[in-house]
Design a protein around this motif. Structure first.
Motif, mmCIF file in Angstrom:
data_model
loop_
_atom_site.group_PDB
_atom_site.id
_atom_site.type_symbol
_atom_site.label_atom_id
_atom_site.label_comp_id
_atom_site.label_asym_id
_atom_site.label_seq_id
_atom_site.Cartn_x
_atom_site.Cartn_y
_atom_site.Cartn_z
ATOM 1 N N ALA A 35 0.762 -0.999 -0.061
ATOM 2 C CA ALA A 35 -0.051 0.063 0.048
ATOM 3 C C ALA A 35 0.923 1.083 -0.186
ATOM 4 N N SER A 42 -8.136 -4.844 -1.991
ATOM 5 C CA SER A 42 -7.121 -3.779 -1.376
ATOM 6 C C SER A 42 -5.598 -4.572 -1.213
ATOM 7 N N ASP A 43 -4.709 -3.755 -0.733
ATOM 8 C CA ASP A 43 -3.452 -4.490 -0.389
ATOM 9 C C ASP A 43 -3.417 -5.141 0.884
ATOM 10 N N GLY A 95 -7.775 1.987 2.490
ATOM 11 C CA GLY A 95 -6.364 2.652 2.333
ATOM 12 C C GLY A 95 -5.638 2.950 3.458
ATOM 13 N N LEU A 150 -5.079 5.642 -3.032
ATOM 14 C CA LEU A 150 -5.308 4.388 -2.564
ATOM 15 C C LEU A 150 -6.892 4.030 -2.745
#
Ligand SMILES: [Zn+2]
Length: 246
Positions: free
Chosen positions: A27, A79-80, A130, A189
């Motif tokens: 991220a 998402s990361d 994020g 993000l």
């Protein structure tokens, strides 16, 4: 009051300490040293969530909840950070605001929820996820507490005072906003995640425009606006990010 209570439950929560680990965080694109591990982050989040649900009015509205969950889960899935179970809650509050606590729990005010289109909501949730993926609150807590104090909390060697102070900082950060640098990264993000989840990332721009108009037309205090970087600057940055993705 809320902060004091969170402080107390925090001390009682299981603080699992496993020393330092260095990870690559996709991220942020950086290698990061962590001494608050995922399990401790989740425990802390659970304690905070408990206090929030008794101190804030949460809405139990199946129709709105279904929409929030559907969009939130799509964002979380790409998402990361997928080592957490994300959950999404509605706070009964007309102010345009949203925040995320450590461990994957996100809160969205019904004022924001009802005013935002799906693309806009995806952008806001992407921004909050994020912050979690970038571990912004965890890193702030680490910075405030320090390695020494965290290891003494884990061993039960510390007093309440310092911990309360640290929890105060984290609570203020998650509800009132992070540093400008962290906010810009969360915006970036949010754009990336909303696009990857199949939404139009332009939703971030139109959301900011709505926020700006809301700020002009209402006496509501807009935390999302006042404590964050200047909104026109954020719109400019987000447009750059969208152009870079295309
Ligand atoms: Zn933010």
């Amino acid at each position: 009051m809320l902060r004091k209570l969170i402080g107390l439950v925090f001390i009682c929560s299981v603080f699992i300490f496993s020393g330092c680990t260095t990870i690559y965080n996709p991220a942020t694109g950086n290698r990061e040293t962590l001494f608050i591990n995922t399990q401790t982050e989740v425990n802390l989040g659970k304690d905070m969530a408990k206090q929030i649900s008794s101190d804030m009015k949460l809405l139990n509205d199946p129709v709105r909840q279904k929409r929030l969950d559907e969009i939130g889960k799509r964002i979380a899935a790409i998402s990361d950070r997928t080592d957490l179970i994300y959950s999404f809650n509605i706070v009964k509050d007309k102010e345009f605001n949203a925040f995320a606590i450590p461990g994957g729990t996100v809160y969205v005010n019904d004022g924001l929820l009802d005013a935002a289109s799906d693309d806009e909501l995806a952008a806001v949730l992407g921004h909050e996820v994020g912050h979690i993926a970038a571990r912004h609150s965890v890193k702030r807590l680490q910075a405030v507490l320090g390695y020494q104090l965290i290891s003494s909390i884990a061993l039960g060697l510390t007093g309440q005072g310092q911990v309360l102070q640290a929890v105060d900082v984290v609570f203020n950060v998650v509800t009132l906003g992070y540093s400008r640098k962290d906010e810009y990264l969360a915006d970036k993000l949010g754009v990336k995640y909303s696009k990857a989840a199949g939404f139009n990332p332009q939703g971030m721009v139109t959301f900011f425009q709505k926020l700006k108009a809301e700020g002009k037309n209402t006496s509501l205090q807009l935390v999302f606006l006042s404590s964050h970087p200047p909104i026109d600057e954020r719109i400019k940055q987000v447009e750059k990010e969208i152009a870079a993705l295309n």
